[in-house]
Design an enzyme around this catalytic site. Structure first.
Site, PDB file in Angstrom:
ATOM      1  CG  ASP A 287       3.947   7.085  -4.189  1.00 23.69           C
ATOM      2  OD1 ASP A 287       5.147   6.726  -4.177  1.00 23.69           O
ATOM      3  OD2 ASP A 287       3.567   8.252  -4.411  1.00 23.69           O
ATOM      4  CG  ASP A 288      -0.840   5.338  -2.355  1.00 25.70           C
ATOM      5  OD1 ASP A 288      -0.056   6.200  -1.882  1.00 25.70           O
ATOM      6  OD2 ASP A 288      -1.829   5.614  -3.051  1.00 25.70           O
ATOM      7  CG  HIS A 336       3.033   8.147   0.360  1.00 19.74           C
ATOM      8  ND1 HIS A 336       3.338   9.337  -0.246  1.00 19.74           N
ATOM      9  CD2 HIS A 336       1.893   7.720  -0.250  1.00 19.74           C
ATOM     10  CE1 HIS A 336       2.428   9.630  -1.178  1.00 19.74           C
ATOM     11  NE2 HIS A 336       1.525   8.644  -1.187  1.00 19.74           N
ATOM     12  CG  HIS A 340      -2.612   8.226   1.147  1.00 23.34           C
ATOM     13  ND1 HIS A 340      -3.360   9.039   0.329  1.00 23.34           N
ATOM     14  CD2 HIS A 340      -1.466   7.961   0.461  1.00 23.34           C
ATOM     15  CE1 HIS A 340      -2.709   9.238  -0.803  1.00 23.34           C
ATOM     16  NE2 HIS A 340      -1.530   8.590  -0.740  1.00 23.34           N
ATOM     17  CG  HIS A 444      -0.113   4.516  -6.912  1.00 19.90           C
ATOM     18  ND1 HIS A 444      -0.025   5.295  -8.056  1.00 19.90           N
ATOM     19  CD2 HIS A 444      -0.182   5.392  -5.862  1.00 19.90           C
ATOM     20  CE1 HIS A 444      -0.058   6.564  -7.706  1.00 19.90           C
ATOM     21  NE2 HIS A 444      -0.148   6.662  -6.383  1.00 19.90           N
TER      22      HIS A 444
HETATM   23 ZN    ZN Z   1      -0.211   8.386  -2.385  1.00 20.27          ZN
END
Ligand code: ZN
Length: 484
Positions: A287-288, A336, A340, A444
């Site tokens: 993620d991210d 995602h 964020h 991540h």
């Molecule tokens: Zn995230």
């Protein structure tokens, strides 16, 4: 009267004749004398100045004299030579010898300067110890030597010892400047040891958690085992694909060394294209990102033939092209969030979709395709959205109705929590995956210490019968319980 005059004239004539005769004789003598003086020659063996050794009885090289064209006699005649002066060879210094030769008319002489000096070099004697056998490792242990000089006596402590081309060279110079030089050939210089590598100089191993050096044997030409003296340098990281060099060196007392080199290639394991009969599958998700570590991560995944899933953001737009690369290399791309920002995306369904579609646009720009999968920021069970009660319930329903599939996880690496150390990330993932036949792992790829654990996760998984696969809309359905 006339008779008297005649007698007087006769006397004058006689007187004149006498005088003339005496003058002629005188002139003749002077001429002969001069010729005589020019015709005496000395012949000095070794010359007018010589150096003779101290302590050795003086031996006169010899001087001869010859006279030629004397007043009496004809041809050359050797004349006796008399010597004056003496040389004391027991005392160093300069001495003058004079040599005389006489004719009947004159005495002639020449001189010789004699230096009495130390002209003898010291003598170096090399001692041998019959019980001693030199070896390469210890280097040569001096067996001893003596340096004795006629004048300076014992010069042993002034001997200089050096190594020249493997030989030992001893030199010493006495006070008078006479130098002695002796060479000792050292037999150990040809007795170098050998390091033999078990398993050979080229080694290829499969990636693993540990590497065991197959070892080596080091012996010298006399069969002495020097293995314990070998120093190994270099490192193989068996869980990191690449080429490594190990150097094995043994040094002797002189600082010389013998070396062997082993090249070790760590080869990646190959993730099976299909799950094994046990059906154990691991879905790695990141993620991210993409971020600065994503490219390196893609390299590792490619080496092991592993496809993963990236739930991407727009947080590091300069790495957006990693999305294209990951897609082309067979990884799954999911939405995602472009921002964020929990406050922003969970403020309303419209705000969420606006953020979602902006990310979808970036993905389409990079891959040429839209994605049907996504992950809620914070997961579907997040509590950060509680400022908007019920939003997760509404969003999950809306997104499903729009044809999207969301994924949570059942294995948390905790790399966004308290864990900031690679070894702990690894342990968390191994422990989590061990509990499930099918794991969706949360990591991540903007955390370097988490990315650094991935290669060992792959090695552990593949060698324990797991296969790695990318997520798609067919599942697996790993959903948390919505908690708002
Ligand atoms: Zn995230």
């Amino acid at each position: 009267m006339e008779e008297k005059q005649t007698t007087r004239r006769g006397r004058r004539i006689a007187l004149a004749v006498t005088l003339i005769t005496l003058a002629e004789l005188l002139l003749l003598s002077i001429v002969l004398l001069g010729l005589d003086a020019r015709r005496v020659h000395f012949y000095m063996t070794d010359g007018e100045e010589i150096t003779v050794p101290w302590g050795v009885p003086y031996a006169e090289p010899g001087v001869r004299a010859f006279a030629a064209g004397r007043v009496t006699g004809e041809g050359e005649e050797e004349l006796p030579v008399r010597v004056e002066g003496a040389v004391d060879t027991g005392t160093m210094g300069d001495y003058v010898l004079r040599y005389y030769a006489s004719t009947m008319l004159r005495r002639y002489s020449v001189r010789r300067l004699v230096h009495v000096a130390d002209t003898t070099a010291p003598v170096i004697t090399l001692l041998r110890n019959e019980d001693y056998t030199p070896n390469w490792f210890e280097g040569y242990r001096e067996e001893g030597f003596l340096a004795l000089d006629d004048v300076d006596a014992d010069l042993s402590d002034r001997v200089r010892v050096e190594m020249v081309d493997g030989d030992r060279v001893y030199t010493v110079t006495d006070a008078a400047g006479n130098t002695a030089r002796v060479v000792r050939q050292i037999p150990y210089s040809i007795g170098r040891p050998q390091i033999r590598l078990n398993g050979g100089e080229e080694l290829t191993i499969d990636a693993a958690f540990t590497f065991t050096d197959p070892g080596f044997v080091c012996t010298d030409e006399r069969g002495n085992d020097l293995s314990a003296q070998v120093i190994r340098e270099g490192e193989v990281i068996p869980w990191s694909v690449g080429d490594y060099e190990l150097h094995y060196r043994v040094f002797n007392a002189l600082g010389e060394h013998v070396e062997a080199t082993r090249r070790v290639t760590v080869r990646p394991l190959r993730n099976p294209d299909l799950p094994g009969p046990e059906g154990k599958v691991i879905y790695l998700t990141f993620d991210d990102g993409p971020g600065p570590f994503t490219d390196g991560l893609l390299d590792v995944l490619a080496q092991y033939n592993v496809k993963a899933t990236f739930f991407v953001t727009g947080l590091y737009p300069e790495y957006a092209d990693c999305i294209g690369r990951a897609y082309r290399e067979g990884h799954s791309i999911g939405v995602h969030s472009v921002t964020h920002s929990y406050r922003r995306i969970y403020a309303s369904e419209e705000a969420f979709l606006e953020d979602f579609n902006a990310m979808q646009d970036i993905i389409r720009g990079q891959t040429g395709a839209e994605t049907r999968i996504f992950r809620f920021p914070g997961g579907s069970s997040n509590t950060v959205s509680r400022f908007n009660r019920g939003v997760m319930t509404r969003l999950s329903r809306t997104m499903t109705e729009l044809g999207y599939v969301y994924f949570d996880w059942n294995v948390d690496s905790d790399d966004a929590g308290d864990t900031t150390e690679t070894g702990q990330v690894l342990q968390n993932i191994i422990a989590g995956c061990s509990e499930h036949p099918v794991s969706v792992v949360l990591q991540h790829d903007i955390k370097d210490y988490s990315v650094a654990a991935v290669e060992r996760v792959l090695i552990w998984g593949i060698s324990n019968g797991y296969s790695f696969a990318p997520l798609d809309e067919t599942g697996p359905e790993i959903h948390h319980k919505i908690a708002n």
